[in-house]
Design a protein around this motif. Structure first.
Motif, PDB file in Angstrom:
ATOM      1  N   ASN A 264       0.828  -1.202   0.000  1.00 52.17           N
ATOM      2  CA  ASN A 264       0.000   0.000   0.000  1.00 52.17           C
ATOM      3  C   ASN A 264       0.865   1.256   0.000  1.00 52.17           C
ATOM      4  O   ASN A 264       1.643   1.475   0.930  1.00 52.17           O
TER       5      ASN A 264
ATOM      6  N   ASN B  53       0.632   3.651   3.077  1.00 51.89           N
ATOM      7  CA  ASN B  53       1.344   3.160   4.255  1.00 51.89           C
ATOM      8  C   ASN B  53       2.853   3.280   4.082  1.00 51.89           C
ATOM      9  O   ASN B  53       3.579   3.577   5.044  1.00 51.89           O
TER      10      ASN B  53
ATOM     11  N   MET C 213       4.372   5.583   2.343  1.00 51.38           N
ATOM     12  CA  MET C 213       4.681   7.014   2.488  1.00 51.38           C
ATOM     13  C   MET C 213       4.816   7.373   3.965  1.00 51.38           C
ATOM     14  O   MET C 213       5.721   8.106   4.364  1.00 51.38           O
TER      15      MET C 213
ATOM     16  N   LEU D  94      -0.447  13.427   1.809  1.00 50.75           N
ATOM     17  CA  LEU D  94      -0.828  12.039   2.074  1.00 50.75           C
ATOM     18  C   LEU D  94      -2.333  11.841   1.900  1.00 50.75           C
ATOM     19  O   LEU D  94      -2.796  10.876   1.291  1.00 50.75           O
TER      20      LEU D  94
ATOM     21  N   ASN E  57      -3.315  12.025  -1.656  1.00 48.76           N
ATOM     22  CA  ASN E  57      -2.947  10.768  -2.297  1.00 48.76           C
ATOM     23  C   ASN E  57      -3.963   9.682  -1.972  1.00 48.76           C
ATOM     24  O   ASN E  57      -4.326   8.858  -2.815  1.00 48.76           O
ATOM     25  N   TYR E  58      -4.431   9.695  -0.733  1.00 44.72           N
ATOM     26  CA  TYR E  58      -5.451   8.728  -0.301  1.00 44.72           C
ATOM     27  C   TYR E  58      -6.729   8.918  -1.105  1.00 44.72           C
ATOM     28  O   TYR E  58      -7.359   7.946  -1.518  1.00 44.72           O
TER      29      TYR E  58
ATOM     30  N   GLN F 225      -6.227   7.423  -4.443  1.00 39.53           N
ATOM     31  CA  GLN F 225      -6.192   5.967  -4.301  1.00 39.53           C
ATOM     32  C   GLN F 225      -7.606   5.411  -4.133  1.00 39.53           C
ATOM     33  O   GLN F 225      -7.971   4.396  -4.733  1.00 39.53           O
TER      34      GLN F 225
ATOM     35  N   PHE G   1      -7.051  -3.770   0.324  1.00 35.89           N
ATOM     36  CA  PHE G   1      -6.113  -2.722  -0.042  1.00 35.89           C
ATOM     37  C   PHE G   1      -6.553  -1.366   0.534  1.00 35.89           C
ATOM     38  O   PHE G   1      -5.772  -0.663   1.185  1.00 35.89           O
ATOM     39  N   LEU G   2      -7.810  -1.016   0.310  1.00 34.06           N
ATOM     40  CA  LEU G   2      -8.282   0.288   0.793  1.00 34.06           C
ATOM     41  C   LEU G   2      -8.423   0.288   2.319  1.00 34.06           C
ATOM     42  O   LEU G   2      -8.275   1.336   2.959  1.00 34.06           O
TER      43      LEU G   2
ATOM     44  N   GLY H 207      -6.334  -0.927   4.408  1.00 41.41           N
ATOM     45  CA  GLY H 207      -5.024  -0.628   4.981  1.00 41.41           C
ATOM     46  C   GLY H 207      -4.763   0.864   5.090  1.00 41.41           C
ATOM     47  O   GLY H 207      -4.398   1.377   6.156  1.00 41.41           O
ATOM     48  N   SER H 208      -4.967   1.582   4.000  1.00 42.04           N
ATOM     49  CA  SER H 208      -4.676   3.014   4.035  1.00 42.04           C
ATOM     50  C   SER H 208      -5.741   3.763   4.844  1.00 42.04           C
ATOM     51  O   SER H 208      -5.427   4.726   5.542  1.00 42.04           O
TER      52      SER H 208
END
Lengths: 217, 180
Positions: free
Chosen positions: A64, A67, A69, B63, B66-67, B70, B96-97, B99-100
């Motif tokens: 990911n 994460n 970053m 960040l 970027n999220y 994403q 995947f999503l 996690g962030s």
């Protein structure tokens, strides 16, 4: 079915709370600045002032990008060099490259390993890294016994001491005992559940740092 | 968040290694559920640690942006996977999503992503290994995707207001009503 979904959505929207962030980024930073002026900075910072100490390097194996970053920035702000890999297979390759870079004496100071990844998961990557390390240890033992079986181009291990094993920490959202057991069985040294507390990660690095680089709080 | 370290009672290894650590680090408390902090949308105990890393480079804002990118890509991929009835792809996208979202403290999206991860593997919402049918999984996912999109829009709105990218119109109206 579409009518039901629309009704469901309308119900959610009608009952949604009024959103109002209680603070803004500007307020946060001005309050934070006041706190910092009164207290020492928290979190371990790497002391790179000594020229005879190598710069510590950490391998982040995480699919990911968000994460990665976060971890990259956290570690770099503490003077730690970072190498990244987006899956376990690339992680193993980056690890081996680092060992070649250090003439077979050691890999990274730490590896932060996500467990659930495409191509190769973290458990398999950890296992591969440990197998590779074991081959280096055996080579070092053979060299210390005066038996040179090295092929041309291969790095030699340090003949004065054994190869220094890398600390591997699993970073994952899996929390079941079986998942933890499997991770430890594959060779991780520690296990951090997501979302990772950066303060806790910093303390962990401080407590378990290898002997040849200095971290001070 | 918990940390757990290996218990090295076995000394039969070939490696020279540092002394086995045996510390147990406390789990920091989460405080994101009170209405004064994040309104259950963003867990500020998690999110604020990102703000602590801010510099002139506006790390946390970049960040978050970027999220957003994403997430938009993930939602597009989810729609495609849904059209193709590709449950495993939906599960991967959910993971995947998740996690962030978790690392940014976006609570509801994280919880829904976890459910998507389980439904895509034909498990129930709690991740128990009681297999549900493909049809049931698709039905649950279809509803979940709509809900997740709404939760994401809510979080995006919250964060854009937080960073001053967007006016807090509803909050201003409420202030005016309270002053009257």
């Amino acid at each position: 079915e579409c009518a039901n979904l629309e009704a469901f959505r309308a119900k959610i929207e009608a009952n949604a709370p009024k959103i109002r962030p209680q603070r803004s980024i500007k307020n946060y930073h001005s309050q934070r600045q006041l706190q910092l002026e009164r207290a020492a900075a928290v979190g371990p910072i790497i002391d790179t002032s000594s020229s005879d100490r190598p710069s510590p390097r950490v391998l982040i194996v995480e699919d990911n990008i968000t994460n990665r970053m976060i971890l990259r920035t956290f570690l770099k702000k503490r003077g730690i060099g970072v190498v990244e890999a987006e899956n376990g297979l690339l992680g193993v390759e980056r690890f081996q490259e680092e060992v070649w870079r250090r003439d077979g004496k050691a890999g990274f100071e730490f590896v932060l390993m996500d467990l659930q990844m495409p191509v190769m998961d973290g458990n398999m990557a950890t296992r591969k890294i440990r197998e590779f390390e074991q081959s280096l240890v055996k080579q070092a033992q053979l060299n210390s016994n005066g038996i040179n079986t090295l092929q041309p181009g291969q790095p030699s291990a340090d003949q004065e001491g054994a190869y220094r094993r890398t600390m591997i920490f699993a970073l994952t959202g899996l929390a079941a005992d079986e998942d933890k057991r499997l991770a430890f069985e594959c060779g991780v040294d520690g296990y951090l559940t997501k979302p990772v507390s950066l303060k806790t990660l910093g303390e962990l690095l401080l407590e378990t740092n290898p002997a040849d680089f200095k971290i001070h709080a | 968040m918990a940390v757990e370290l290996r218990d090295d009672s076995d000394n039969g290894s070939d490696y020279s290694r540092p002394g086995s650590p045996s510390l147990s680090l406390p789990t920091p408390p989460l405080s994101g559920t009170s209405r004064s902090k994040g309104l259950g949308i963003v867990d500020h105990a998690t999110f604020d640690q990102l703000l602590d890393m801010d510099d002139e480079d506006e790390f946390s804002k970049n960040l978050v942006l970027n999220y957003f990118e994403q997430a938009e890509r993930a939602f597009g991929d989810m729609d495609e996977a849904m059209s193709a009835s590709d449950l495993l792809a939906l599960s991967r996208l959910g993971h995947f999503l998740k996690g962030s979202s978790a690392q940014l403290g976006v609570l509801k999206v994280k919880a829904s992503c976890e459910k998507l991860q389980y439904y895509g593997q034909r498990m129930d919402a709690a991740g128990q290994h009681s297999l549900i049918s493909n049809e049931e999984a698709e039905k649950q996912i279809r509803v979940l995707l709509t809900q997740m999109r709404h939760e994401y829009d809510e979080a995006e709105n919250y964060l854009r207001v937080f960073y001053g990218e967007q006016e807090d119109e509803e909050g201003d109206e409420e202030d005016q009503r309270q002053q009257q």
